[in-house]
Motif scaffolding. Structure first.
Motif, PDB file in Angstrom:
ATOM      1  N   SER A   1       0.869  -1.115   0.077  1.00  0.00           N
ATOM      2  CA  SER A   1       0.063  -0.166  -0.035  1.00  0.00           C
ATOM      3  C   SER A   1       0.935   1.214  -0.203  1.00  0.00           C
ATOM      4  O   SER A   1       0.370   2.428  -0.433  1.00  0.00           O
ATOM      5  N   THR A   2       2.075   1.180   0.407  1.00  0.00           N
ATOM      6  CA  THR A   2       2.899   2.323   0.220  1.00  0.00           C
ATOM      7  C   THR A   2       4.156   2.205  -0.810  1.00  0.00           C
ATOM      8  O   THR A   2       4.223   3.239  -1.222  1.00  0.00           O
ATOM      9  N   SER A   3       4.597   1.212  -0.770  1.00  0.00           N
ATOM     10  CA  SER A   3       5.831   0.955  -1.800  1.00  0.00           C
ATOM     11  C   SER A   3       5.961  -0.477  -2.289  1.00  0.00           C
ATOM     12  O   SER A   3       5.721  -1.421  -1.499  1.00  0.00           O
ATOM     13  N   GLU A   4       6.406  -0.575  -3.429  1.00  0.00           N
ATOM     14  CA  GLU A   4       6.810  -1.816  -3.928  1.00  0.00           C
ATOM     15  C   GLU A   4       8.404  -2.022  -4.055  1.00  0.00           C
ATOM     16  O   GLU A   4       8.978  -1.146  -4.371  1.00  0.00           O
ATOM     17  N   PRO A   5       8.834  -3.473  -3.864  1.00  0.00           N
ATOM     18  CA  PRO A   5      10.103  -3.642  -3.773  1.00  0.00           C
ATOM     19  C   PRO A   5      10.563  -3.406  -5.201  1.00  0.00           C
ATOM     20  O   PRO A   5       9.777  -3.538  -6.406  1.00  0.00           O
ATOM     21  N   ALA A   6      11.863  -3.112  -5.589  1.00  0.00           N
ATOM     22  CA  ALA A   6      12.391  -2.925  -6.958  1.00  0.00           C
ATOM     23  C   ALA A   6      12.435  -4.234  -7.742  1.00  0.00           C
ATOM     24  O   ALA A   6      12.409  -5.145  -7.175  1.00  0.00           O
ATOM     25  N   LYS A   7      11.882  -4.007  -8.776  1.00  0.00           N
ATOM     26  CA  LYS A   7      11.859  -4.987 -10.044  1.00  0.00           C
ATOM     27  C   LYS A   7      13.399  -5.562 -10.159  1.00  0.00           C
ATOM     28  O   LYS A   7      14.280  -4.552 -10.115  1.00  0.00           O
ATOM     29  N   ALA A   8      13.708  -6.714 -10.500  1.00  0.00           N
ATOM     30  CA  ALA A   8      14.863  -7.395 -10.946  1.00  0.00           C
ATOM     31  C   ALA A   8      15.405  -6.580 -12.314  1.00  0.00           C
ATOM     32  O   ALA A   8      14.580  -6.382 -13.065  1.00  0.00           O
ATOM     33  N   GLU A   9      16.639  -6.128 -12.086  1.00  0.00           N
ATOM     34  CA  GLU A   9      17.199  -5.248 -13.260  1.00  0.00           C
ATOM     35  C   GLU A   9      18.513  -6.168 -13.883  1.00  0.00           C
ATOM     36  O   GLU A   9      18.973  -7.190 -13.411  1.00  0.00           O
ATOM     37  N   ASP A  10      18.883  -5.484 -15.309  1.00  0.00           N
ATOM     38  CA  ASP A  10      20.008  -6.375 -15.562  1.00  0.00           C
ATOM     39  C   ASP A  10      21.084  -6.081 -14.781  1.00  0.00           C
ATOM     40  O   ASP A  10      21.375  -4.753 -14.347  1.00  0.00           O
ATOM     41  N   PRO A  11      21.806  -7.114 -14.034  1.00  0.00           N
ATOM     42  CA  PRO A  11      22.828  -6.932 -13.153  1.00  0.00           C
ATOM     43  C   PRO A  11      24.043  -5.985 -13.915  1.00  0.00           C
ATOM     44  O   PRO A  11      24.887  -5.693 -13.102  1.00  0.00           O
TER      45      PRO A  11
ATOM     46  N   GLU B   1      19.865   3.122  -9.995  1.00  0.00           N
ATOM     47  CA  GLU B   1      19.990   4.173  -9.135  1.00  0.00           C
ATOM     48  C   GLU B   1      19.062   4.252  -7.994  1.00  0.00           C
ATOM     49  O   GLU B   1      17.599   4.030  -8.311  1.00  0.00           O
ATOM     50  N   LYS B   2      19.296   4.035  -6.787  1.00  0.00           N
ATOM     51  CA  LYS B   2      18.412   3.993  -5.806  1.00  0.00           C
ATOM     52  C   LYS B   2      18.069   5.327  -5.442  1.00  0.00           C
ATOM     53  O   LYS B   2      18.408   6.470  -5.815  1.00  0.00           O
ATOM     54  N   LYS B   3      16.686   5.186  -4.917  1.00  0.00           N
ATOM     55  CA  LYS B   3      15.810   6.470  -4.498  1.00  0.00           C
ATOM     56  C   LYS B   3      16.675   6.854  -3.208  1.00  0.00           C
ATOM     57  O   LYS B   3      16.583   5.811  -2.006  1.00  0.00           O
ATOM     58  N   VAL B   4      16.771   7.775  -2.703  1.00  0.00           N
ATOM     59  CA  VAL B   4      17.538   8.217  -1.631  1.00  0.00           C
ATOM     60  C   VAL B   4      16.623   9.182  -0.804  1.00  0.00           C
ATOM     61  O   VAL B   4      16.023  10.290  -1.136  1.00  0.00           O
ATOM     62  N   ILE B   5      16.299   8.659   0.431  1.00  0.00           N
ATOM     63  CA  ILE B   5      15.466   9.472   1.440  1.00  0.00           C
ATOM     64  C   ILE B   5      16.679   9.837   2.606  1.00  0.00           C
ATOM     65  O   ILE B   5      17.111   9.295   3.144  1.00  0.00           O
ATOM     66  N   VAL B   6      16.564  11.205   2.669  1.00  0.00           N
ATOM     67  CA  VAL B   6      17.224  11.864   3.720  1.00  0.00           C
ATOM     68  C   VAL B   6      16.376  12.336   4.903  1.00  0.00           C
ATOM     69  O   VAL B   6      15.362  12.582   4.738  1.00  0.00           O
ATOM     70  N   VAL B   7      17.044  11.847   5.852  1.00  0.00           N
ATOM     71  CA  VAL B   7      16.388  12.161   7.243  1.00  0.00           C
ATOM     72  C   VAL B   7      17.293  13.127   8.082  1.00  0.00           C
ATOM     73  O   VAL B   7      18.380  12.850   8.466  1.00  0.00           O
ATOM     74  N   ASP B   8      16.490  13.970   8.529  1.00  0.00           N
ATOM     75  CA  ASP B   8      17.156  14.828   9.418  1.00  0.00           C
ATOM     76  C   ASP B   8      16.547  14.673  11.008  1.00  0.00           C
ATOM     77  O   ASP B   8      15.552  15.419  11.280  1.00  0.00           O
ATOM     78  N   PRO B   9      17.171  13.798  11.639  1.00  0.00           N
ATOM     79  CA  PRO B   9      16.592  13.193  12.975  1.00  0.00           C
ATOM     80  C   PRO B   9      16.727  14.017  14.334  1.00  0.00           C
ATOM     81  O   PRO B   9      17.171  13.467  15.261  1.00  0.00           O
ATOM     82  N   GLY B  10      16.360  15.444  13.929  1.00  0.00           N
ATOM     83  CA  GLY B  10      16.412  16.110  15.229  1.00  0.00           C
ATOM     84  C   GLY B  10      15.252  15.561  16.548  1.00  0.00           C
ATOM     85  O   GLY B  10      14.357  14.981  16.045  1.00  0.00           O
ATOM     86  N   GLY B  11      15.260  16.148  17.407  1.00  0.00           N
ATOM     87  CA  GLY B  11      14.457  15.524  18.506  1.00  0.00           C
ATOM     88  C   GLY B  11      14.280  16.599  19.692  1.00  0.00           C
ATOM     89  O   GLY B  11      14.836  17.824  19.476  1.00  0.00           O
TER      90      GLY B  11
ATOM     91  N   LEU C   1      14.692  -4.636   3.226  1.00  0.00           N
ATOM     92  CA  LEU C   1      13.533  -5.000   2.498  1.00  0.00           C
ATOM     93  C   LEU C   1      12.992  -3.866   1.402  1.00  0.00           C
ATOM     94  O   LEU C   1      12.272  -4.471   0.627  1.00  0.00           O
ATOM     95  N   HIS C   2      13.820  -2.923   1.298  1.00  0.00           N
ATOM     96  CA  HIS C   2      13.608  -2.036  -0.087  1.00  0.00           C
ATOM     97  C   HIS C   2      14.844  -1.818  -0.708  1.00  0.00           C
ATOM     98  O   HIS C   2      15.705  -0.799  -0.290  1.00  0.00           O
ATOM     99  N   PRO C   3      15.533  -2.865  -1.382  1.00  0.00           N
ATOM    100  CA  PRO C   3      16.368  -2.652  -2.144  1.00  0.00           C
ATOM    101  C   PRO C   3      16.641  -1.433  -3.048  1.00  0.00           C
ATOM    102  O   PRO C   3      17.844  -1.091  -3.634  1.00  0.00           O
ATOM    103  N   GLU C   4      15.499  -0.926  -3.685  1.00  0.00           N
ATOM    104  CA  GLU C   4      15.389   0.078  -4.179  1.00  0.00           C
ATOM    105  C   GLU C   4      15.620   1.365  -3.520  1.00  0.00           C
ATOM    106  O   GLU C   4      15.543   2.585  -4.377  1.00  0.00           O
ATOM    107  N   ALA C   5      15.857   1.454  -2.411  1.00  0.00           N
ATOM    108  CA  ALA C   5      16.129   2.733  -1.534  1.00  0.00           C
ATOM    109  C   ALA C   5      17.006   2.654  -0.655  1.00  0.00           C
ATOM    110  O   ALA C   5      17.581   1.626  -0.213  1.00  0.00           O
ATOM    111  N   LYS C   6      17.493   4.058  -0.411  1.00  0.00           N
ATOM    112  CA  LYS C   6      18.681   4.301   0.516  1.00  0.00           C
ATOM    113  C   LYS C   6      18.446   5.176   1.482  1.00  0.00           C
ATOM    114  O   LYS C   6      18.070   6.163   1.227  1.00  0.00           O
TER     115      LYS C   6
END
Length: 508
Positions: A46-56, A61-71, A105-110
Motif C-alpha cells: 500500500s505504500t511502496s513496492e520492492p524494486a524489480k529485478a534489473e539487468d545486473p 539508481e536507488k531512491k535516496v531518502i534523507v532524514v534529519d533526525p532532530g528531537g 526490505l527495500h533494495p530500491e531505496a537508501k
C-alpha cells in the motif's frame, strides 16, 4: 505538550501536545512485528513496492531518502563514536541500525541520515523548505507545521495513517498506534507529523531526605504534598523547587475542569483551543479575576512555601543533585542527567504531580493525565519527498520506525523519552510514569494542557503572566494588583489575536 522563546518551545512539547501536537490511527495486514534485522516482515504494497529485478550489468539508481533526525529534548542523529565517555555519555546509532534493516526490505531505496541535524534551526528550515532542498523527513517544533502546510512545505499523513502499518502485528490502521486525543489536526483537518516519542514528566525526589523526614511514600494529593513540604522543612532542608512550572499547567487545568466542558464548543475534543478561549473571554465567560483563578494562585503561592531562599536565582537542578533541595520538577532529560550525575550521592525516585481532590478544594475532583505531557518529538514529511517521488517510501520508513518494538529500540537507547507508539515498552526509569499515564488515560483524566491561559491568550499575555506571577509569588505585588495588571495584558493580547486571526464571531 512557550512565553519567552525558551518558554514557548519548552511548552510546545509539554503543552502543545496538549494544545498542538496530535497523531493518527494504524492497522495491519497480519504481518509479524519484529525487533531485529532477522525475521523481517514484507514491505507494505500500500505504500511502496520492492524494486524489480534489473539487468545486473546495469547499475540501478536507488531512491535516496534523507532524514534529519532532530528531537525535542535529544536528537536521534548517530554519534561520531560508539565509545562511551564523559564527553559522549550516551553513544547512539540505533537509527542507523534500523535504517540498514529497512533497506534490506527495500533494495530500491537508501536512507541517508544527517548528523548533526539542521532543521531545528528555524531559519535554516525555512530557507530549505522554500527552496525545496530540505531533507525528506525533518523535525520541527509542532507550532511550525501550521505555518508551513498552507505553503505546501509539509505533506499530510492522513492517507498513510488510514493504512495498516505492516511492521506492527495486528495493526489495522497506522493511526491506531497513537492516542487520538493527542493527534491534533491542523486547520484543514489533516495531520502533518508522526510522533516519535513522548515526554516523561513529574517530580524527582531524594529518597534519603524523605526517609529522614518520615515520609514513607510519595504524596498523591495537594494536601499530602504540602504536609510533605512541612516535614522536610522541619529537618532543615528546602522541600521543593521547579526547573520549570510544569505542575502549574496541570493545576490550572484541574481548577478549570468544569469550565473546559462549557467552553469546548467550537471543536469539541476535551481541549480548549485558542479560538475557544478568545470566545470565552469576549463573551465574559472567562475572567481574569474569578473564583477559579483565586484558587489557582492561592495554591501556587502555598507551593512556594517549600521553595529555598533566593529561589528565583537558584539553579534547581544543581540544588537537587547536591542534596540541598528534596524535590524538583523534571522531564525525561533531567531524570537521565540525575541518573548520570557524579555529584549525586543519594538514591532517588520519581513520582507524578499531585492531584487536586474534591475534599481539599471546591474546584477539585477532575485532574490532568500524569506521567507524560504528551508527544514531544514528531517528524514531518517535506515537499522534497514529493518533488523526488520518495514520499511513499519515506512514509513506509516511518511506519517501520514506529512499530512498537522498533519505536522502543529507537527511543530507549537514549534514555530521555518514552516511545510514542502504544504498546512500546519504556525504560525502567520511566516505567512508573508510563504506567501512571496508562491508568489515567484509561480513567478518563483530562488531556495534558487542556487549559492553560498563559498560552491560549497569546504571547503578549504570556510574557506579562511570566513576569507578574513571579512578582506575586515573591511578594512584590498583591493578588488584587496581579489581577488588575493581568487584566490589562489579557485585553490587549486577545484583541491582537482577534485582529491576527480574523475569527468569524458569528459562529460563536
Amino acid at each position: 505538550m512557550i512565553r519567552s522563546n525558551k518558554w514557548y518551545k519548552t511548552l510546545a512539547v509539554a503543552m502543545i501536545a496538549m494544545l498542538i501536537l496530535s497523531a493518527c490511527s494504524s492497522g495491519s495486514g497480519g504481518n509479524k512485528e519484529q525487533a531485529s534485522g532477522n525475521n523481517q516482515p514484507k514491505p507494505s504494497a500500500s505504500t511502496s513496492e520492492p524494486a524489480k529485478a534489473e539487468d545486473p550489468k546495469q547499475p540501478v539508481e536507488k531512491k535516496v531518502i534523507v532524514v534529519d533526525p532532530g528531537g525535542d529534548f535529544t536528537d536521534y542523529a548517530p554519534t561520531t563514536s560508539m565509545e562511551k565517555s564523559d564527553a559522549n555519555p550516551h553513544p547512539y546509532n540505533e537509527i542507523r541500525v534500523l535504517a540498514d534493516e529497512w533497506e534490506k526490505l527495500h533494495p530500491e531505496a537508501k536512507i541517508e541520515i544527517l548528523s548533526p541535524t539542521k532543521s531545528k534551526d528555524r531559519k535554516v528550515a525555512i530557507a530549505q523548505l522554500a527552496a525545496g532542498t530540505a531533507a525528506d523527513i525533518i523535525y520541527q517544533i509542532g507550532v511550525f507545521k501550521d505555518e508551513d502546510y498552507p505553503k505546501g512545505w509539509v505533506l499530510p499523513f492522513d492517507k498513510y495513517l488510514d493504512m495498516p502499518n505492516p511492521y506492527a502485528e495486528g495493526n489495522a490502521k497506522w493511526k491506531d498506534l497513537y492516542n487520538e486525543t493527542w493527534l491534533n489536526k491542523s486547520g484543514d483537518g489533516k495531520v502533518y507529523y508522526i510522533p516519535i516519542d513522548a515526554v516523561p514528566i513529574g517530580i524527582i525526589f531524594n529518597k534519603e531526605l524523605f526517609a529522614k523526614a518520615g515520609i514513607d511514600k510519595p504524596p498523591v494529593t495537594y494536601t499530602e504534598f504540602f504536609e510533605a513540604e512541612k516535614k522536610l522543612k522541619a529537618i532543615g532542608v528546602a522541600p521543593y523547587m521547579p526547573i520549570y512550572r510544569w505542575s502549574d499547567i496541570t493545576l490550572e487545568t484541574a481548577v478549570f475542569a468544569k469550565k473546559i466542558k462549557e467552553w469546548d464548543v467550537l471543536t469539541p475534543n476535551g481541549i480548549i483551543d485558542q479560538e475557544e478561549f478568545v470566545r470565552a473571554y469576549k463573551k465574559d465567560l472567562y475572567q481574569v479575576d474569578s473564583p477559579e483563578n483565586r484558587e489557582y494562585y492561592k495554591l501556587k503561592k502555598e507551593k512556594t512555601d517549600g521553595y529555598p531562599k533566593g529561589w528565583n536565582s537558584t539553579d534547581a537542578y544543581k540544588a537537587f543533585v547536591t542534596g540541598k533541595v528534596a524535590m524538583i520538577e523534571a522531564v525525561g532529560i533531567h531524570m537521565r542527567n540525575v541518573q548520570d550525575d557524579k555529584e549525586r550521592k543519594f538514591d532517588y525516585g520519581t513520582m507524578s504531580f499531585p492531584i487536586l481532590s474534591q475534599e481539599e478544594s471546591p474546584f477539585g475532583g477532575a485532574n490532568t493525565i500524569r506521567g507524560t505531557a504528551g508527544y514531544a518529538t514528531a517528524w514531518q514529511l517535506t515537499n522534497s519527498a514529493e518533488k523526488k517521488g520518495t514520499a511513499d517510501l519515506a512514509a513506509d520508513f516511518l511506519m517501520y520506525l514506529t512499530s512498537p518494538k522498533n519505536n522502543a529500540r529507537l527511543v530507549n537507547k537514549l534514555e530521555a523519552a518514552i516511545p510514542a507508539a502504544n504498546g512500546a515498552e519504556a525504560v525502567e526509569m520511566f516505567k512508573p510514569m508510563y504506567d501512571q499515564f496508562q491508568q489515567d488515560y484509561k480513567d478518563g483524566y483530562l488531556t495534558w494542557g487542556a487549559f492553560y491561559a498563559a498560552v491560549l491568550a497569546g504571547p503578549e499575555y504570556g510574557q506579562a503572566y511570566e513576569k507578574l506571577s513571579v512578582d506575586y509569588l515573591l511578594g512584590s505585588i498583591s493578588l488584587d494588583k496581579l489581577f488588575v495588571e493581568l487584566g490589562k495584558a489579557m485585553k490587549k493580547s486577545v484583541n491582537s489575536l482577534v485582529q491576527q486571526h480574523k475569527y468569524d464571531e458569528s459562529k460563536w
